[in-house]
Design an enzyme around this catalytic site. Structure first.
Site, mmCIF file in Angstrom:
data_model
loop_
_atom_site.group_PDB
_atom_site.id
_atom_site.type_symbol
_atom_site.label_atom_id
_atom_site.label_comp_id
_atom_site.label_asym_id
_atom_site.label_seq_id
_atom_site.Cartn_x
_atom_site.Cartn_y
_atom_site.Cartn_z
ATOM 1 N N HIS A 1 -0.678 -0.091 -9.974
ATOM 2 C CA HIS A 1 -0.853 -0.612 -8.616
ATOM 3 C C HIS A 1 -1.801 -2.238 -9.540
ATOM 4 O O HIS A 1 -2.975 -1.825 -9.467
ATOM 5 C CB HIS A 1 -2.066 -0.017 -7.867
ATOM 6 C CG HIS A 1 -2.705 -0.278 -6.948
ATOM 7 N ND1 HIS A 1 -3.438 -0.012 -5.930
ATOM 8 C CD2 HIS A 1 -3.449 -1.579 -7.025
ATOM 9 C CE1 HIS A 1 -3.700 -1.231 -4.667
ATOM 10 N NE2 HIS A 1 -3.633 -2.250 -5.629
ATOM 11 N N ARG B 1 0.439 -0.692 0.248
ATOM 12 C CA ARG B 1 0.017 0.216 -0.372
ATOM 13 C C ARG B 1 0.503 1.167 -0.396
ATOM 14 O O ARG B 1 1.793 1.364 0.531
ATOM 15 C CB ARG B 1 -0.904 -0.019 1.367
ATOM 16 C CG ARG B 1 -2.028 -1.384 1.471
ATOM 17 C CD ARG B 1 -3.008 -0.768 -0.341
ATOM 18 N NE ARG B 1 -3.992 -1.253 -0.374
ATOM 19 C CZ ARG B 1 -5.062 -2.012 -0.809
ATOM 20 N NH1 ARG B 1 -3.495 -2.671 -1.773
ATOM 21 N NH2 ARG B 1 -5.443 -3.362 -0.427
HETATM 22 P P1 NDP Z 1 -2.491 -11.249 5.066
HETATM 23 O O1 NDP Z 1 -2.713 -10.351 6.556
HETATM 24 O O2 NDP Z 1 -2.174 -12.267 4.814
HETATM 25 O O3 NDP Z 1 -0.397 -11.083 6.572
HETATM 26 C C1 NDP Z 1 -0.480 -9.628 6.632
HETATM 27 C C2 NDP Z 1 1.406 -9.757 7.690
HETATM 28 O O4 NDP Z 1 1.072 -9.305 7.539
HETATM 29 C C3 NDP Z 1 0.802 -11.262 8.463
HETATM 30 O O5 NDP Z 1 2.690 -12.176 8.527
HETATM 31 C C4 NDP Z 1 1.035 -10.106 9.690
HETATM 32 O O6 NDP Z 1 1.697 -10.750 11.171
HETATM 33 C C5 NDP Z 1 1.921 -8.854 9.024
HETATM 34 N N1 NDP Z 1 1.810 -8.175 9.965
HETATM 35 C C6 NDP Z 1 0.173 -6.936 10.477
HETATM 36 N N2 NDP Z 1 0.575 -5.994 10.772
HETATM 37 C C7 NDP Z 1 2.018 -6.202 11.352
HETATM 38 C C8 NDP Z 1 2.475 -4.866 12.033
HETATM 39 N N3 NDP Z 1 2.109 -4.739 12.961
HETATM 40 N N4 NDP Z 1 3.969 -5.892 12.181
HETATM 41 C C9 NDP Z 1 4.735 -7.051 12.022
HETATM 42 N N5 NDP Z 1 3.696 -7.813 11.373
HETATM 43 C C10 NDP Z 1 2.931 -7.128 10.882
HETATM 44 O O7 NDP Z 1 -2.229 -10.552 4.199
HETATM 45 P P2 NDP Z 1 -1.915 -10.747 2.760
HETATM 46 O O8 NDP Z 1 -1.145 -11.207 2.966
HETATM 47 O O9 NDP Z 1 -2.724 -11.743 2.258
HETATM 48 O O10 NDP Z 1 -1.744 -9.665 1.869
HETATM 49 C C11 NDP Z 1 -0.708 -8.150 2.640
HETATM 50 C C12 NDP Z 1 -1.031 -6.929 1.858
HETATM 51 O O11 NDP Z 1 -1.079 -6.759 0.369
HETATM 52 C C13 NDP Z 1 -2.345 -6.154 1.784
HETATM 53 O O12 NDP Z 1 -3.489 -6.052 2.885
HETATM 54 C C14 NDP Z 1 -2.707 -5.764 0.681
HETATM 55 O O13 NDP Z 1 -2.605 -4.352 1.069
HETATM 56 C C15 NDP Z 1 -1.974 -6.152 -0.473
HETATM 57 N N6 NDP Z 1 -1.778 -5.892 -1.580
HETATM 58 C C16 NDP Z 1 -2.004 -5.747 -2.660
HETATM 59 C C17 NDP Z 1 -1.811 -6.194 -4.022
HETATM 60 C C18 NDP Z 1 -2.173 -5.505 -5.155
HETATM 61 O O14 NDP Z 1 -1.981 -5.346 -6.299
HETATM 62 N N7 NDP Z 1 -0.832 -4.059 -5.004
HETATM 63 C C19 NDP Z 1 -2.936 -6.872 -4.437
HETATM 64 C C20 NDP Z 1 -3.077 -7.262 -3.431
HETATM 65 C C21 NDP Z 1 -2.254 -7.428 -1.776
HETATM 66 P P3 NDP Z 1 1.387 -11.895 11.623
HETATM 67 O O15 NDP Z 1 1.156 -13.573 10.901
HETATM 68 O O16 NDP Z 1 2.013 -11.951 12.752
HETATM 69 O O17 NDP Z 1 -0.852 -11.874 11.922
HETATM 70 C C1 OXD Z 2 -5.908 -5.372 -3.828
HETATM 71 C C2 OXD Z 2 -5.278 -5.005 -3.935
HETATM 72 O O1 OXD Z 2 -5.971 -5.772 -1.964
HETATM 73 O O2 OXD Z 2 -5.594 -4.927 -5.202
HETATM 74 O O3 OXD Z 2 -6.429 -6.656 -3.039
HETATM 75 O O4 OXD Z 2 -4.746 -3.311 -3.704
#
Ligand code: NDP
Ligand code: OXD
Length: 312
Positions: free
Chosen positions: A275, A227
């Site tokens: 994006h 993001r």
């Molecule tokens: P998940 O919810 O599966 O994973 C999030 C991870 O981040 C977990 O390992 C979590 O830790 C960790 N985390 C959260 N908060 C913290 C913190 N404060 N400190 C350290 N680690 C933290 O998310 P996804 O993998 O599915 O997706 C990640 C992001 O990718 C989405 O939220 C979205 O914004 C972005 N995205 C972007 C896209 C694009 O096209 N550019 C497409 C799809 C997604 P823990 O395991 O301990 O809970």
């Molecule tokens: C998502 C994205 O969060 O496309 O799926 O950014």
């Protein structure tokens, strides 16, 4: 009844596929005639302010996006559970983006691009993958898959998450207390965190200054497909200018579309994509949410429900 409320995507196309997948279950779009009290599920992307008005019998809010940071900020978000998109197709697309950008930087693409522009024959050998440490921030659905893809290519992989995530072959760090140690051994920093109050602005000058130096020729690299709210763009411009960062690949931005006057556009070693790292594919999305609706209507619990207190 399922209501679709999608902005900036082909709502009609999604509706057609949902109708085919869920028939005879009713599926409506915003402009159709329906009684809001009949709506049990709403499928949203960038919902407008009035999106949830009158939906008093909602069982769940279904998010087209994997990330729900913007949805959680909606001023009229109802109290119903939020289900986010978790999907193999999206996950593999993100891993494609990560692998493409990590290997590009490990092979010192910026250096050879500059040589080509100067018609310079400068033989210089990039490090092997095993000599390059990739640090993944966020070890969730996307981070874990990216880690497996990078391990298969021979990279040294380390990860940082909120809670400890032991993965074979990956050096795992967790929590604020281990952040600096994680950064200190990282040549290429890949951000796959959700955007929450704790992670906003985490990609800043202080973070960049703690990355390992001397690993990658030209300096450590940032790859951010998560993001725009994670990054301080003024700090990235400065870090690319003074060599704190050797290069950056950015798919997301503080303001999207990236304004035409952003200095990032003009930086040769800043690789911008609009994006597009991983799209929520229509077939995959309809199949995922149709199965969730059918299962829930049959009395099964919802899956991949967002924890509002954590923000992801
Ligand atoms: P998940 O919810 O599966 O994973 C999030 C991870 O981040 C977990 O390992 C979590 O830790 C960790 N985390 C959260 N908060 C913290 C913190 N404060 N400190 C350290 N680690 C933290 O998310 P996804 O993998 O599915 O997706 C990640 C992001 O990718 C989405 O939220 C979205 O914004 C972005 N995205 C972007 C896209 C694009 O096209 N550019 C497409 C799809 C997604 P823990 O395991 O301990 O809970
Ligand atoms: C998502 C994205 O969060 O496309 O799926 O950014």
């Amino acid at each position: 009844m399922l209501l679709l409320h999608l902005s900036d995507v082909d709502e009609a196309g999604w509706a057609e596929k949902f109708r085919a997948a869920l028939a005879p279950y009713p599926v409506v779009r915003r402009d159709d005639a329906y009684d809001p009290k009949d709506v049990r599920y709403i499928f949203v992307w960038k919902p407008k302010a009035d999106a949830f008005d009158g939906l008093d019998n909602l069982k769940a809010v279904l998010s087209l996006g994997a990330g729900v940071d913007a949805l959680l900020k909606h001023p009229n978000l109802p109290d119903a559970p939020i289900v986010r998109f978790v999907d193999y197709d999206l996950t593999r697309r993100m891993s494609d983006y990560v692998v493409a950008n990590v290997t590009m930087h490990q092979r010192l693409y910026s250096r050879f691009q500059a040589d080509q522009a100067a018609r310079r024959w400068g033989q210089f050998y990039p490090p092997a993958a095993r000599q390059t440490a990739v640090g993944i921030m966020g070890m969730g659905v996307l981070g874990q898959d990216a880690a497996q893809c990078l391990l298969a290519l021979g990279f040294e992989v380390r990860c940082w998450s909120r809670t400890q995530k032991p993965v074979q072959g990956v050096e795992a760090f967790a929590g604020a207390g281990e952040f600096d140690a994680f950064l200190g051994g990282t040549d290429i920093l890949v951000n796959l965190l959700p955007l929450t109050p704790d992670t906003a602005g985490i990609l800043n000058s202080d973070t960049f200054s703690k990355l390992r130096r001397g690993g990658l020729d030209g300096g450590p690299v940032l790859v951010n497909p998560a993001r725009g709210g994670h990054q301080r763009e003024a700090d990235i411009v400065k870090a690319l200018g003074d060599g704190t960062l050797g290069a950056a690949s950015l798919d997301v931005f503080e303001v999207e579309p990236l304004p035409a006057d952003s200095p990032l556009w003009d930086i040769a070693n800043c690789y911008i994509t609009p994006h597009i790292a991983a799209i929520s594919n229509e077939e995959a999305g309809v199949s995922y949410y149709a199965a969730i609706i059918k299962a829930h209507e049959a009395g099964k619990p919802l899956i991949n429900v967002v924890d509002r207190s954590r923000g992801y």
